[in-house]
Structures are given as structure tokens and as C-alpha cells.
Design an enzyme around this catalytic site. Structure first.
Site, PDB file in Angstrom:
ATOM      1  N   CYS A 142       0.824  -1.207   0.000  1.00  0.00           N
ATOM      2  CA  CYS A 142       0.000   0.000   0.000  1.00  0.00           C
ATOM      3  C   CYS A 142       0.862   1.264   0.000  1.00  0.00           C
ATOM      4  O   CYS A 142       1.593   1.505  -0.956  1.00  0.00           O
ATOM      5  CB  CYS A 142      -0.990  -0.034   1.155  1.00  0.00           C
ATOM      6  SG  CYS A 142      -2.426   1.040   0.871  1.00  0.00           S
ATOM      7  N   HIS A 234      -4.296  -4.696   0.189  1.00  0.00           N
ATOM      8  CA  HIS A 234      -3.934  -5.302   1.470  1.00  0.00           C
ATOM      9  C   HIS A 234      -4.349  -6.774   1.465  1.00  0.00           C
ATOM     10  O   HIS A 234      -5.359  -7.144   2.082  1.00  0.00           O
ATOM     11  CB  HIS A 234      -4.641  -4.592   2.632  1.00  0.00           C
ATOM     12  CG  HIS A 234      -4.096  -3.237   2.946  1.00  0.00           C
ATOM     13  ND1 HIS A 234      -2.970  -3.056   3.714  1.00  0.00           N
ATOM     14  CD2 HIS A 234      -4.521  -2.007   2.590  1.00  0.00           C
ATOM     15  CE1 HIS A 234      -2.727  -1.758   3.834  1.00  0.00           C
ATOM     16  NE2 HIS A 234      -3.649  -1.100   3.151  1.00  0.00           N
ATOM     17  N   GLU A 236      -3.258  -9.094   3.119  1.00  0.00           N
ATOM     18  CA  GLU A 236      -3.167  -9.679   4.463  1.00  0.00           C
ATOM     19  C   GLU A 236      -4.405  -9.411   5.303  1.00  0.00           C
ATOM     20  O   GLU A 236      -4.587 -10.052   6.352  1.00  0.00           O
ATOM     21  CB  GLU A 236      -1.930  -9.129   5.187  1.00  0.00           C
ATOM     22  CG  GLU A 236      -2.073  -7.772   5.845  1.00  0.00           C
ATOM     23  CD  GLU A 236      -1.994  -6.591   4.885  1.00  0.00           C
ATOM     24  OE1 GLU A 236      -2.087  -5.439   5.343  1.00  0.00           O
ATOM     25  OE2 GLU A 236      -1.823  -6.829   3.664  1.00  0.00           O
TER      26      GLU A 236
END
Length: 333
Positions: A142, A234, A236
Site C-alpha cells: 500500500c 492489502h 493480508e
């Protein structure tokens, strides 16, 4: 300080344990040394630790991972978060004294109008330069991805008309082992106010691997001595990460810490929840008071968000690259 991640290990808390001397160097074939430079905001600091530990555990298979946490010292922290980093994280100077197979670098909440004016800019650019020649591969996530391409190639991020926030279907557009066996489409969380464009990246020599019709570029790569992997999104994030951000932004609006009411995350809440949240927004605009957060409706996510499935595939392939014989690269260069 480090965490040894095994396949069957549970993570009741993100507390770190002392490293075991030279174990990693003596078992290089069975264990990978990976560092997380966690620059996420205080409210997401511990959640980010857990998310990456669980993600690496799911992706590692039988391989063991020595997982180290760091944070840029120039990232501004509350006293509580600063204490957590100082007591549980390794000092960033230790990074250059260890051999790391891979690094993961997260973004930070912006506090300056331009990236190169951020208080942590010098520390971050020194890390970028070091990682180019001292890791097999580094992941930039990001805002960290935006900062890296700005420093490396002067690619400026562009402000979006509105926040890119939600779960987006991403398609593979360039063959690469990083995306091998990944679900189609890849459902990836994005949460950002800016973007780097595919045209600018291609002109500078980056290769885009995945993109979304709505969110734009998702994953892209560049080969230096280290293979740099960039995520605009993102992967994750767990299932509730976007919900936490959305509720945080509602709270900031009601407390008059931000002027704009946050838009609903794309393809995230089910239809009934979206209807309730639209009604709540109308109330919030007329009764703007922090106490109104106590009357937020119950929230239900869509059943098809597939949180984590894309990340598991991408990180499994990344770990295979890190563990592969350096003379027979797993990933295309």
C-alpha cells in the site's frame, strides 16, 4: 526478538520470543528468516502482526519461519504503542546485522501532504536502498509501495476522486509464478486514497501482474538484486479489517475529526446491512454526535468475500521463491 512460526502453532497473542542463537543459520534449508517492518497506525499495529503471522503460517507448509518484527523509529506513536514497539520489537539497526531472506514493509497513516515530507521518509528510503541488495525479495504494501516507486523512479501517486475501499475482483494479466494456482478472480482488499497508474509503472519498467477493473493496478514487480513485489492493496487483511476501518471513519466523522462521511466499502456488507447503514448515515448527518456510534446497526458481511484465499496463494509462492536454489529462480525475472 523473534517468533518461530510452525505449521501447528497457535497465536493466542503476538508476544515475541527470544531467538535461538544460530539455529536459523544452521538450518538454512528448512527455515526462512523474514522481517516485518510494521508501520501501520497504532490501532492496527497488533492486528497487523497477527495477520502476517497467520498468513505466513498458512502459506509455509512444512517449512519453519523465523519471523522478526521491526518498525521505523520515526513513525509517530502514542505512548502505549511506543511502549509495545520498544519492548516487543527488534531495533531497526539489528536488521543489517542479520541475513534476511525476505522483508515485508507496510505503509503508515499519512500525516504530511506529500510522501517525501513524511517524518519517516529518510528512514524509509534508507530501508528501500538497503533491501535492494540485502534480501532475495521484499514486499512493499500500500503506502509503502507508493513510497518505494517514488524514491526509486520518481513515480508520483495520484489522488483518487474518492477512497478506494472494499473487496475487488482482480484478474491476472501477466504470467508469473507468484500468481500460480491463485483463485480466479483474486478477491483483494483495497483501502487507499491514492494510486500509481499502470501507464506510469510500465514506462518505468515495472511489470503489472494483477489488476482490477474498478481498483486499477493490484500487484506489480521489479527485479533488482532483490525481487521487489508491490501490493497496492492489502491481501493480508482478515475478514473484519475493512469493517474496523469503516467504523473508525464513522467515529471520526461523528467526532468532527473528518468532514466527509465514509462511503460504504465495495462488495463487502450484505444487501440488508447496506440498507441499514444508508439509513444510519442519514441520521448521522443530522445528529452528528459521538454518542451515536452506540446505535450503529448489527453488521453482516457478504458470504463471498473469500478473505485470505488470494493472500495464501500469493504468499505460498513467495515463500517457495525465497526457499528455492538461487541458481534456479522460481519466479520469472
Amino acid at each position: 526478538m523473534s517468533v518461530l512460526i510452525d505449521r501447528d502453532q497457535g497465536f493466542a497473542s503476538p508476544a515475541l520470543v527470544p531467538a535461538e542463537g544460530d539455529f536459523a543459520r544452521n538450518h538454512a534449508g528448512a527455515e526462512l528468516n523474514i522481517g516485518l517492518i510494521n508501520n501501520m497506525p497504532d490501532t492496527a499495529l497488533k492486528a497487523t502482526e497477527r495477520q502476517f503471522m497467520k498468513l505466513l503460517q498458512a502459506a509455509a507448509g512444512p517449512r519453519r519461519i523465523r519471523f522478526h518484527c521491526f518498525s521505523l523509529p520515526s513513525v509517530k506513536r502514542s505512548p502505549e504503542a511506543k511502549w509495545h514497539v520498544e519492548s516487543e520489537y527488534s531495533d531497526l539497526s539489528d536488521l543489517k546485522r542479520e541475513r534476511f531472506d525476505g522483508l515485508i514493509v507496510t505503509g503508515a497513516e499519512p500525516v504530511a501532504p506529500e510522501l517525501d515530507q513524511e517524518p519517516y521518509w529518510r528512514d524509509l528510503t534508507e530501508l528501500i536502498d538497503w533491501a535492494r541488495t540485502n534480501t532475495r525479495s521484499t514486499i512493499w504494501s500500500c503506502l509503502a509501495a507508493h513510497a518505494a516507486v517514488l524514491h526509486l523512479d520518481r513515480i508520483e501517486r495520484q489522488r483518487l476522486p474518492s477512497k478506494c475501499h472494499g473487496i475487488f475482483d482482480c484478474e491476472t494479466v501477466s504470467g508469473d509464478a507468484l500468481t500460480r494456482d491463485a483463485p480466479a478472480p483474486l478477491k483483494v482488499s483495497h483501502s487507499r486514497l491514492n494510486e500509481v497508474t499502470e501507464g506510469d509503472l510500465a514506462q518505468a519498467g515495472y511489470r503489472v501482474l494483477t489488476r482490477s477493473a474498478q481498483a486499477g493496478v493490484d500487484v506489480f514487480v521489479r527485479q533488482y538484486d532483490s525481487r521487489f513485489v508491490f501490493f497496492q492493496g492489502h491481501p493480508e487483511y482478515d475478514a473484519l479489517s475493512l469493517q474496523r476501518e469503516y467504523l473508525r471513519d464513522i467515529g471520526r466523522f461523528l467526532a468532527r475529526e473528518r468532514e466527509a462521511y465514509p462511503a460504504l466499502p465495495v462488495s463487502y456488507f450484505d444487501a440488508a446491512t447496506e440498507e441499514k447503514l444508508v439509513r444510519f448515515e442519514k441520521r448521522a448527518r443530522h445528529q452528528r454526535h459521538p454518542a451515536l456510534t452506540n446505535e450503529l446497526p448489527a453488521l453482516t458481511l457478504r458470504t463471498d468475500i473469500a478473505a485470505g484465499s488470494a493472500a495464501a496463494a500469493l504468499f505460498r509462492n513467495w515463500l517457495q521463491y525465497l526457499g528455492a536454489d538461487t541458481e534456479v529462480p522460481l519466479l520469472a525475472r
